[in-house]
Design a protein around this motif. Sequence first.
Motif, PDB file in Angstrom:
ATOM      1  N   SER A 295       0.823  -1.197   0.000  1.00 26.81           N
ATOM      2  CA  SER A 295       0.000   0.000   0.000  1.00 26.81           C
ATOM      3  C   SER A 295       0.863   1.256   0.000  1.00 26.81           C
ATOM      4  O   SER A 295       0.617   2.192  -0.768  1.00 26.81           O
ATOM      5  CB  SER A 295      -0.926   0.007   1.225  1.00 26.81           C
TER       6      SER A 295
ATOM      7  N   ARG B  31       2.095   1.934  -3.223  1.00 21.87           N
ATOM      8  CA  ARG B  31       1.026   2.006  -4.225  1.00 21.87           C
ATOM      9  C   ARG B  31       1.238   0.949  -5.313  1.00 21.87           C
ATOM     10  O   ARG B  31       1.139   1.207  -6.506  1.00 21.87           O
ATOM     11  CB  ARG B  31       0.895   3.413  -4.788  1.00 21.87           C
TER      12      ARG B  31
ATOM     13  N   ALA C  46      -7.651  -6.908  -6.065  1.00 16.95           N
ATOM     14  CA  ALA C  46      -9.031  -6.448  -5.913  1.00 16.95           C
ATOM     15  C   ALA C  46      -9.898  -6.929  -7.068  1.00 16.95           C
ATOM     16  O   ALA C  46     -11.036  -7.371  -6.867  1.00 16.95           O
ATOM     17  CB  ALA C  46      -9.075  -4.927  -5.822  1.00 16.95           C
TER      18      ALA C  46
ATOM     19  N   ARG D   7     -11.193  -3.748   8.346  1.00 17.75           N
ATOM     20  CA  ARG D   7     -11.208  -2.297   8.101  1.00 17.75           C
ATOM     21  C   ARG D   7      -9.815  -1.799   7.731  1.00 17.75           C
ATOM     22  O   ARG D   7      -9.667  -0.914   6.890  1.00 17.75           O
ATOM     23  CB  ARG D   7     -11.760  -1.547   9.304  1.00 17.75           C
TER      24      ARG D   7
ATOM     25  N   ARG E 161      -9.065  -2.920   4.052  1.00 18.73           N
ATOM     26  CA  ARG E 161      -9.784  -2.061   3.105  1.00 18.73           C
ATOM     27  C   ARG E 161      -9.134  -0.685   3.022  1.00 18.73           C
ATOM     28  O   ARG E 161      -8.997  -0.100   1.948  1.00 18.73           O
ATOM     29  CB  ARG E 161     -11.261  -1.953   3.483  1.00 18.73           C
ATOM     30  N   TRP E 162      -8.720  -0.163   4.155  1.00 21.11           N
ATOM     31  CA  TRP E 162      -8.053   1.140   4.185  1.00 21.11           C
ATOM     32  C   TRP E 162      -6.744   1.092   3.402  1.00 21.11           C
ATOM     33  O   TRP E 162      -6.421   2.040   2.680  1.00 21.11           O
ATOM     34  CB  TRP E 162      -7.796   1.566   5.628  1.00 21.11           C
TER      35      TRP E 162
ATOM     36  N   PHE F 284      -5.971  -0.763   0.848  1.00 21.31           N
ATOM     37  CA  PHE F 284      -6.279  -0.738  -0.580  1.00 21.31           C
ATOM     38  C   PHE F 284      -6.714   0.664  -1.004  1.00 21.31           C
ATOM     39  O   PHE F 284      -6.261   1.176  -2.030  1.00 21.31           O
ATOM     40  CB  PHE F 284      -7.355  -1.772  -0.921  1.00 21.31           C
ATOM     41  N   ASN F 285      -7.580   1.293  -0.201  1.00 22.68           N
ATOM     42  CA  ASN F 285      -8.025   2.651  -0.531  1.00 22.68           C
ATOM     43  C   ASN F 285      -6.860   3.627  -0.563  1.00 22.68           C
ATOM     44  O   ASN F 285      -6.787   4.484  -1.446  1.00 22.68           O
ATOM     45  CB  ASN F 285      -9.082   3.131   0.467  1.00 22.68           C
ATOM     46  N   ALA F 286      -5.948   3.523   0.379  1.00 20.04           N
ATOM     47  CA  ALA F 286      -4.787   4.410   0.431  1.00 20.04           C
ATOM     48  C   ALA F 286      -3.913   4.256  -0.813  1.00 20.04           C
ATOM     49  O   ALA F 286      -3.237   5.199  -1.222  1.00 20.04           O
ATOM     50  CB  ALA F 286      -3.968   4.140   1.696  1.00 20.04           C
TER      51      ALA F 286
ATOM     52  N   GLY G  45      -5.184   3.685  -3.715  1.00 24.33           N
ATOM     53  CA  GLY G  45      -5.989   4.070  -4.863  1.00 24.33           C
ATOM     54  C   GLY G  45      -6.840   2.971  -5.452  1.00 24.33           C
ATOM     55  O   GLY G  45      -7.299   3.074  -6.585  1.00 24.33           O
ATOM     56  N   THR G  46      -7.061   1.904  -4.690  1.00 22.26           N
ATOM     57  CA  THR G  46      -7.851   0.766  -5.157  1.00 22.26           C
ATOM     58  C   THR G  46      -8.941   0.463  -4.142  1.00 22.26           C
ATOM     59  O   THR G  46      -8.668   0.382  -2.947  1.00 22.26           O
ATOM     60  CB  THR G  46      -6.961  -0.487  -5.314  1.00 22.26           C
ATOM     61  N   THR G  47     -10.153   0.295  -4.607  1.00 21.40           N
ATOM     62  CA  THR G  47     -11.256  -0.058  -3.726  1.00 21.40           C
ATOM     63  C   THR G  47     -11.514  -1.554  -3.826  1.00 21.40           C
ATOM     64  O   THR G  47     -11.626  -2.093  -4.925  1.00 21.40           O
ATOM     65  CB  THR G  47     -12.537   0.709  -4.115  1.00 21.40           C
TER      66      THR G  47
END
Length: 114
Positions: free
Chosen positions: A48, A51, A59, A71, A74-75, A77-79, A81-83
Amino acid sequence: MTRASSPILYCHCAYAQVVPVETKTAVLEQLSASGVAFEAVPDLCEMSAKRDAGLAEIAAGGATIVACYPRAVRWLFNAAGTTLPAEVTIVNMREAAPADVVTALGLPAQVDRP
């Protein structure tokens, strides 16, 4: 029931070291002995932070992720740039016993460890 349709991603949590060593070792041994295809990565946190493009592939593949708190995963992945899709299963090695992790993956328990 083995989740053969959903690839398994195992995070060894190499740098943060928040998952008990005994748990990581037992789960990895059982995954290896199961004959089920899985991918092991040294550390999702590092991926992460860098990146890593591999996170988007993970994902997109709908993997079952064996790591720590859902949680937090998921964070991460979001950090990067991927949901993660909502249907991605995240198994928490930080709190679960190895046998519970293996059961959540639908694998038979082969190594009896605390």
